[in-house]
Structures are given as structure tokens and as C-alpha cells.
Design an enzyme around this catalytic site. Structure first.
Site, PDB file in Angstrom:
ATOM      1  N   GLU A   8      35.205  34.627  33.881  1.00 17.05           N
ATOM      2  CA  GLU A   8      36.570  34.739  33.366  1.00 17.05           C
ATOM      3  C   GLU A   8      36.929  33.679  32.338  1.00 17.05           C
ATOM      4  OE1 GLU A   8      35.827  34.456  36.535  1.00 17.05           O
ATOM      5  OE2 GLU A   8      36.910  35.872  37.787  1.00 17.05           O
ATOM      6  N   ASP A  81      35.204  36.076  39.667  1.00 20.51           N
ATOM      7  CA  ASP A  81      35.535  35.527  40.988  1.00 20.51           C
ATOM      8  C   ASP A  81      35.296  36.526  42.122  1.00 20.51           C
ATOM      9  OD1 ASP A  81      36.179  33.166  39.839  1.00 20.51           O
ATOM     10  OD2 ASP A  81      38.348  33.492  39.842  1.00 20.51           O
ATOM     11  N   ASP A  83      37.120  37.449  44.774  1.00 24.60           N
ATOM     12  CA  ASP A  83      38.148  38.209  45.495  1.00 24.60           C
ATOM     13  C   ASP A  83      38.449  39.530  44.779  1.00 24.60           C
ATOM     14  OD1 ASP A  83      39.435  37.238  43.307  1.00 24.60           O
ATOM     15  OD2 ASP A  83      40.944  36.090  44.408  1.00 24.60           O
ATOM     16  N   GLU A  85      40.774  40.435  42.813  1.00 23.47           N
ATOM     17  CA  GLU A  85      41.110  40.264  41.403  1.00 23.47           C
ATOM     18  C   GLU A  85      39.830  40.172  40.565  1.00 23.47           C
ATOM     19  OE1 GLU A  85      44.465  40.739  39.507  1.00 23.47           O
ATOM     20  OE2 GLU A  85      44.533  40.247  41.634  1.00 23.47           O
ATOM     21  N   TYR A 297      36.165  28.015  46.251  1.00 25.86           N
ATOM     22  CA  TYR A 297      37.142  28.935  45.673  1.00 25.86           C
ATOM     23  C   TYR A 297      38.527  28.727  46.279  1.00 25.86           C
ATOM     24  CZ  TYR A 297      38.901  33.163  43.508  1.00 25.86           C
ATOM     25  OH  TYR A 297      39.613  34.044  42.754  1.00 25.86           O
ATOM     26  N   ARG A 299      41.328  30.625  46.269  1.00 27.62           N
ATOM     27  CA  ARG A 299      42.141  31.689  46.873  1.00 27.62           C
ATOM     28  C   ARG A 299      41.451  32.186  48.132  1.00 27.62           C
ATOM     29  NH1 ARG A 299      43.930  33.973  41.289  1.00 27.62           N
ATOM     30  NH2 ARG A 299      42.192  35.401  41.471  1.00 27.62           N
ATOM     31  N   HIS A 344      34.838  33.415  51.969  1.00 30.21           N
ATOM     32  CA  HIS A 344      33.971  32.959  53.042  1.00 30.21           C
ATOM     33  C   HIS A 344      34.370  31.637  53.649  1.00 30.21           C
ATOM     34  CE1 HIS A 344      31.054  36.035  51.725  1.00 30.21           C
ATOM     35  NE2 HIS A 344      31.688  35.824  50.588  1.00 30.21           N
TER      36      HIS A 344
END
Ligand SMILES: [Zn+2]
Ligand SMILES: [Zn+2]
Length: 664
Positions: A8, A81, A83, A85, A297, A299, A344
Site C-alpha cells: 500500500e 495488509d 485484514d 481492508e 500489525y 489493527r 494473529h
């Protein structure tokens, strides 16, 4: 080119580049490459609510480039990423590459990792997978649901409440929490009560000279409830003549456990409470730390820690603090979350050896947040602390029988508090007393108190409440709160507290009356749960949205037809308009509050609203206030304007002025 990796952001690309060899070219998509169109509905309600994605104008050039580079690669790796998103970005990237590059099924590998370290990257590239359609669908479902609500409700609010308002799904439920709390506070009737406290001192060798305080808890065996001054005075006068003796003495050790590792929600809460960081700011900094390979991460709602990390943390604890701070067994935290499969791990440092002072990143804010994460994580693997609590009952015999209670506490072992460098426990030591010992009364205090209304939310407690009601997810807390500010539904009050604006209150009233489900906490929670089920492949997007839409759409039509316009109450300012004499009221604009004439639209007089600063004007001795220009820029000005013309873009340097004048 052999391998193309798409992520991203440029920062993430740079960090990843350190671990992948020369055979890999890494490029950044700069976030989403496609989204629902702006200023257009963009959802095909006739065909399973299919979203009609477009490439935003400002991204077309970059996307075309991306497609061109992708066509030259032998192998395409999508490393966005982990998740929903990130999964959706990967999926959209692939669709764009397929459509623009005219390849039916582009070859690709999807790689996910929750920390950017050598081991995690190697592991991810050794075990690539395909795009998880369930995760993509869950992200789409959220996007579409929010679009349905926003696109249909906003124009309705313009018509029935106030122009340019907008409504969001999760925001509306969150706003309701704030409005309900404010009304609870308004409706609260404080009740008077009195606290009576005796200052006592022992008579034996061991306890003599050490005054301590004991609070009245019982009268004639019943809980002491002192309702007014008359009652308090009567008790005080009886207690003044009473005989005091030590009753039961109790002592016990309380074990204090460290808090679990950070999740998104608890990190935002702690950073807000400790540093006053807005959740959005916390997330921006955390993302920087993640993309620089320093933390996992950001989130997540998992409290799990990897075995490797725990092992290295235990090693560090033993070396740095000594064996007695290391529990025999590693501490594990249970994951109660529905999302455990997606994220995780908790938010933790990637390398426990890197303390905040060794950190290679820029700002003090980054350092502070990293330090907070580092200490919290290390503390989870340290020994529990032990606090000894003593309670002493004091029997007082006057006309009536009274019991008073004194409490003391002392830290027996600091345990995990060691990592924080300070212990958040106020030690209070009671003298060496023994049961039956007579005590001398030095003084009696009685104090009037009132029961407290519930507290206003802070950003931290609002996030906690959202999580408790299951209407937030790691990706939504920060945007939910910042949107409420941007739309002038809530405002910041003193002490980090949040209150609703009149517009916020009226909007909630309108929604409660006409769209009770939209602002119903359990309905919103259910909806979020449905999205989780879609992510797990246990539900489908179309039926979930359809169930909502079938009820929502006719309701929109009905309310548009029937509902009456609601009036936003005006906030008085106590000032009169100098042009027409009508009262000036508070209005909310793009740049926050300002004063406007209540005679609008006949009289268009407006004034900037000044915030006090505590500084003194150097020209006239008046007070300096902060104001905004009509274009929204903040400046410092004199409250005696227009008589005094002092104004400055920068904070007036009052301190140095003072120094100059004293040296003269
Ligand atoms: Zn006027
Ligand atoms: Zn002045």
C-alpha cells in the site's frame, strides 16, 4: 523483471525491500485503487447490491503505471495488509490489472504477514496463498451498507433537520451513546451525604505518636448513612465523647496482574489517556511504526503473543530485571475475539531488544507510543506484584455504638511495575495496633459530599463503550470518532471530555424517532456480527444487505413524505447583534463554532468565537484570545478588538517579553 511486489505505501515498500533480494521490485498502490464513486449512489440494488467501483480521477495515472509494470513481471505478489481492508485492496488491484491489462486470469500470489521482519517475510513468501473471497466480501458488505445508509439518510437530514448534514451507520449509534449520556447527566439529581472521619492515635509504645484516620461505616450495626448537616452534627457531638478501641485487624496480600497486551482499542485508549493523542493520530503513528518494521500489525483485537516473542521477552526480563521478576511459566492470554483468524497477534514490538531510546524513528510522539507498547508488552511476561492490604476496625462507644474503619496498603513486591519505573499505588502505612488497644481521639472531621452524576465520555471511554457494545472493530474506532468531530456532532469540552452539539442532539432525536434501528445499539452490533460471519464464509453479503434494505428503503420513502422538520435549538451567547439588536447565537460551520445573528437570513452578521488563552495583550493589557479567520486559519488576537488591533499568526511571545522588562 522477475518479481513484482505490490504493497500500500512507500514506507512499507522500503522496509520490505531490506528483506527481499534484488530479484524483487516493490511498488506502492497508495491505498485503495478503486472505490465507490463520489457523488453517485454506486450500488446496484437490483443485482445483489453489486458495488460499482471506479478508479478515482487522481489515481488513474498511478494505476495505469501499475498495470504497465505488472504486465512486465514474471511473477506478481500482492502483499497488502492482512485484514479485510488489505484483502480488498489486493482483490481490486487484481481486477484492475485483469481489466486494464486485458488478461483474463492474471497469475499472482497473495502473501500476508503481521510484522515486517526477515523471518515473517521469508515465511510469508514461502507459503503464499490465493485471495480470500470471504474477507473481500465482508469489506464490500461494510462499504455497501455504509453507502446505503449514508446516501439515503443524508438528503433526508438536509430536508428535515439542517442542510449539509450526513449520517453514517456506526457513527449514528456512537453519537447516540454521547447524547444519551449527556441527558443522563442533565437528569441526574445529586444527593447529599456526609463523610465523618476521626483522627486517632494509639497509646502503646509501638503505636504512640502515629496519627491515622478512620472513617465511620456503621451505626448500631447498620450501614452509616448520614444525609444532612443536622445528622452529621449530632453524630460528631456523640463521637466527641465516645471511647475508642481497636477492633478486628485484618491483613491480606493482593496479587496484581499486568494488563493484557495491546489491541487496537486498548492502545487507542491508553494513548488518549496518557498523551492526549486522538485515536486517529495514534493509528497514524502506529502504522508508521508497523511499516518501519518496529511493531506488529496495528489493527487487531487479538491479545495473543507469538511463542518466539515470549521466549525473547523472558530472556530480556531475566537479564535486565533479574530472575525474581520472571514467572516460572510464560503468561498466555485468551483470545475471546471472533476475529482471531484475521489478526494473529496483539500489538507488540517486533524485537524486544529494541527499547525506545534505541529507536531509529523520527518524532518524540513515535518514541512515546513505541515506549508505551514496549512496556505494556514486556510487563505481560513479568511476575505479578503483591500489595499487602491492612484494615483496622475501630469500635467507638458513645450514646450509640459506632464502627469506623481504617485502611492501609503497602507494596510487598513490585513485580511487573518495575518495567514502568513507578508503582501506581499510594502507600499508606497504619501504626502497629493491637485488638483491644484504647485509642485517643485527636480530631473529628465531617465533610459534605454529593453523589456524582455519570461522567461524560472521553475519547478513551467512548472507544471502550463502543467495544463493550460490540459496535466497533479495530478498523472503525478512530474514523468513527473523527467523523463525529468533523461533522460537528460532538465537541471537545474541558478535561478531554466529549459532549454533543445541538446538531448532534437533534440528529439523534430525528433518527430515534424515524429510524430507531439505525441508532439501536444491539441492531448495530448484530450488523457488525453479520459482517464477521461473512468474513468467515458463514454468511453471504447479498442476503444480509437485502434483509436490511427491504425494511430501510420503504422507511426512507415514508419519512421523506410524512416527517415534520425538526428544529435545532440555538445556543445563546448573551450578546446582542450590533447591527440589528437581535441575540447572537452559536452556529457550526466548516471550521467549527462561530457567532451568528439569530436574525439570519435578514441579518447576515457573524463574528468569530474567541477561545481564552490566559495570555495578556502587550499593547493594551487586555486578554489574548484565539480566533479563526473566515477562511479557518487560527490566529491570536486581543479581546479588546476593534479598539486594540493586536493580532498574530504565531503565539505571542509573552514569556520573553517579561524577561526583557525585568532585566531593564
Ligand atoms: Zn443582526
Ligand atoms: Zn490589546
Amino acid at each position: 523483471m522477475k518479481n513484482l511486489v505490490i504493497v500500500e505505501s512507500p514506507t512499507k515498500a522500503r522496509t520490505l525491500g531490506q528483506f527481499l533480494g534484488k530479484d524483487y521490485q516493490i511498488t506502492a498502490s497508495m491505498g485503495h485503487v478503486r472505490d465507490l464513486p463520489r457523488g453517485e449512489f454506486g450500488v446496484d440494488v437490483e443485482h445483489d447490491f453489486k458495488p460499482q467501483y471506479v478508479i478515482p480521477k487522481e489515481k488513474i495515472k498511478a494505476v495505469n503505471n501499475l498495470v504497465k509494470v505488472a504486465a512486465q513481471a514474471e511473477q506478481l505478489w500482492l502483499a497488502t495488509d492482512l485484514d479485510r481492508e488489505g484483502e480488498a485492496i489486493a482483490w481490486n488491484l487484481l481486477r484492475v490489472i485483469a481489466e486494464k491489462g486485458k488478461v483474463k486470469n492474471p497469475q499472482y500470489q497473495r502473501v500476508v504477514f503481521h510484522e515486517i521482519t526477515k523471518e515473517a517475510i521469508n515465511e510469508a513468501f514461502e507459503h503464499p496463498r490465493k485471495i480470500d473471497d470471504d474477507l473481500v466480501e465482508a469489506q464490500q458488505a461494510r462499504r455497501v451498507l455504509d453507502r446505503l445508509v449514508g446516501y439515503k439518510l443524508s438528503p433526508l437530514l438536509w430536508k428535515k433537520v439542517k442542510s449539509r448534514l450526513s449520517a453514517g451507520r456506526v457513527q449514528s449509534a456512537a453519537l447516540r451513546l454521547v447524547v444519551d449520556r449527556e441527558r443522563e447527566i442533565l437528569a441526574f439529581k445529586p444527593e447529599e451525604f456526609w463523610v465523618i472521619e476521626a483522627m486517632l492515635v494509639g497509646q502503646r509504645m509501638e503505636s504512640r505518636g502515629q496519627e491515622f484516620s478512620a472513617t465511620l461505616i456503621k451505626i448500631e450495626g447498620n450501614k452509616a448513612e448520614v444525609k444532612n448537616k443536622t445528622e452529621a452534627d449530632q453524630i460528631v457531638s456523640d463521637l466527641n465523647k465516645a471511647i475508642y478501641k481497636v477492633g478486628e485487624i485484618k491483613s491480606k496480600d493482593i496479587v496484581k496482574n499486568p494488563s493484557p497486551p495491546f489491541t487496537t482499542s486498548t492502545l487507542q485508549q491508553a494513548a488518549s489517556t496518557k498523551f492526549g493523542f486522538a485515536p486517529k493520530r495514534t493509528m497514524r503513528i502506529a502504522q508508521d511504526l508497523y511499516e518501519n518494521g518496529l511493531i506488529t500489525y496495528m489493527r487487531t483485537d487479538s491479545v495473543n503473543l507469538s511463542v518466539n516473542f515470549v521466549t525473547s521477552a523472558r530472556k530480556l526480563i531475566e537479564e535486565k530485571f533479574g530472575g525474581k521478576y520472571l514467572p516460572k511459566q510464560a503468561r498466555a492470554y485468551k483470545v475471546k475475539s471472533r476475529l482471531a483468524q484475521e489478526a494473529h497477534e496483539a500489538i507488540r514490538p517486533t524485537n524486544v531488544q529494541v527499547t525506545s531510546d534505541k529507536l531509529q524513528v523520527a518524532s518524540p510522539a513515535h518514541q512515546k507510543l513505541y515506549d508505551l507498547i514496549w512496556k505494556r508488552t514486556v510487563a505481560t511476561q513479568m511476575e505479578t506484584a503483591v500489595v499487602t492490604e491492612n484494615t483496622v476496625m475501630v469500635n467507638a462507644l458513645g450514646n450509640k455504638k459506632y464502627i469506623l474503619s481504617a485502611a492501609g496498603q503497602k507494596v510487598k513486591f513490585d513485580g511487573f511495575y518495575k518495567v514502568y519505573g513507578k508503582i501506581p499505588i499510594k502507600e499508606q502505612v497504619l501504626p502497629q495496633l493491637s485488638t483491644g488497644e484504647e485509642l485517643k481521639l485527636n480530631k473529628l472531621n465531617s465533610e459534605q459530599k454529593f453523589t456524582q452524576s455519570p461522567a461524560r465520555f472521553t475519547e478513551a471511554t467512548l472507544i471502550k463503550e463502543l467495544e463493550k457494545n460490540e459496535i466497533g472493530r479495530p478498523s472503525t474506532y478512530a474514523p468513527t470518532i473523527s467523523t463525529l468531530y468533523e461533522r460537528n456532532y460532538i465537541e471537545k469540552l474541558e478535561d478531554k471530555k466529549i459532549g454533543p452539539t445541538p446538531i448532534g442532539k437533534t440528529t439523534v432525536d430525528f433518527l430515534v424517532k424515524h429510524f430507531p434501528k439505525i441508532v439501536d445499539l444491539s441492531f448495530t452490533a448484530e450488523m457488525e456480527n453479520d459482517l464477521d460471519l461473512i468474513a468467515q464464509g458463514r454468511e453471504q453479503m447479498a442476503p444480509v444487505i437485502s434483509k436490511f434494505w427491504e425494511e430501510f428503503e420503504p422507511q426512507v420513502a415514508k419519512v421523506t413524505e410524512e416527517a415534520e422538520k425538526m428544529k435545532v435549538e440555538a445556543e445563546e451567547t448573551g450578546e446582542e447583534c450590533e447591527k440589528c439588536g437581535k441575540p447572537m447565537v452559536i452556529r457550526y460551520g466548516r471550521f467549527g463554532k462561530f457567532m451568528a445573528c439569530s436574525g439570519f437570513p435578514e441579518c447576515k452578521n457573524t463574528k468569530t468565537l474567541a477561545a481564552p488563552t490566559g495570555l495578556t495583550c502587550q499593547l493594551c493589557g487586555g486578554s489574548i484570545v484565539m480566533k479563526r479567520t473566515r477562511h479557518g486559519r487560527m490566529f491570536w488576537g486581543c479581546s479588546n478588538y476593534p479598539k486594540c488591533k493586536f493580532a498574530s499568526w504565531k503565539k505571542p511571545d509573552v514569556e520573553s517579553k517579561k524577561k526583557e522588562s525585568t532585566s531593564e
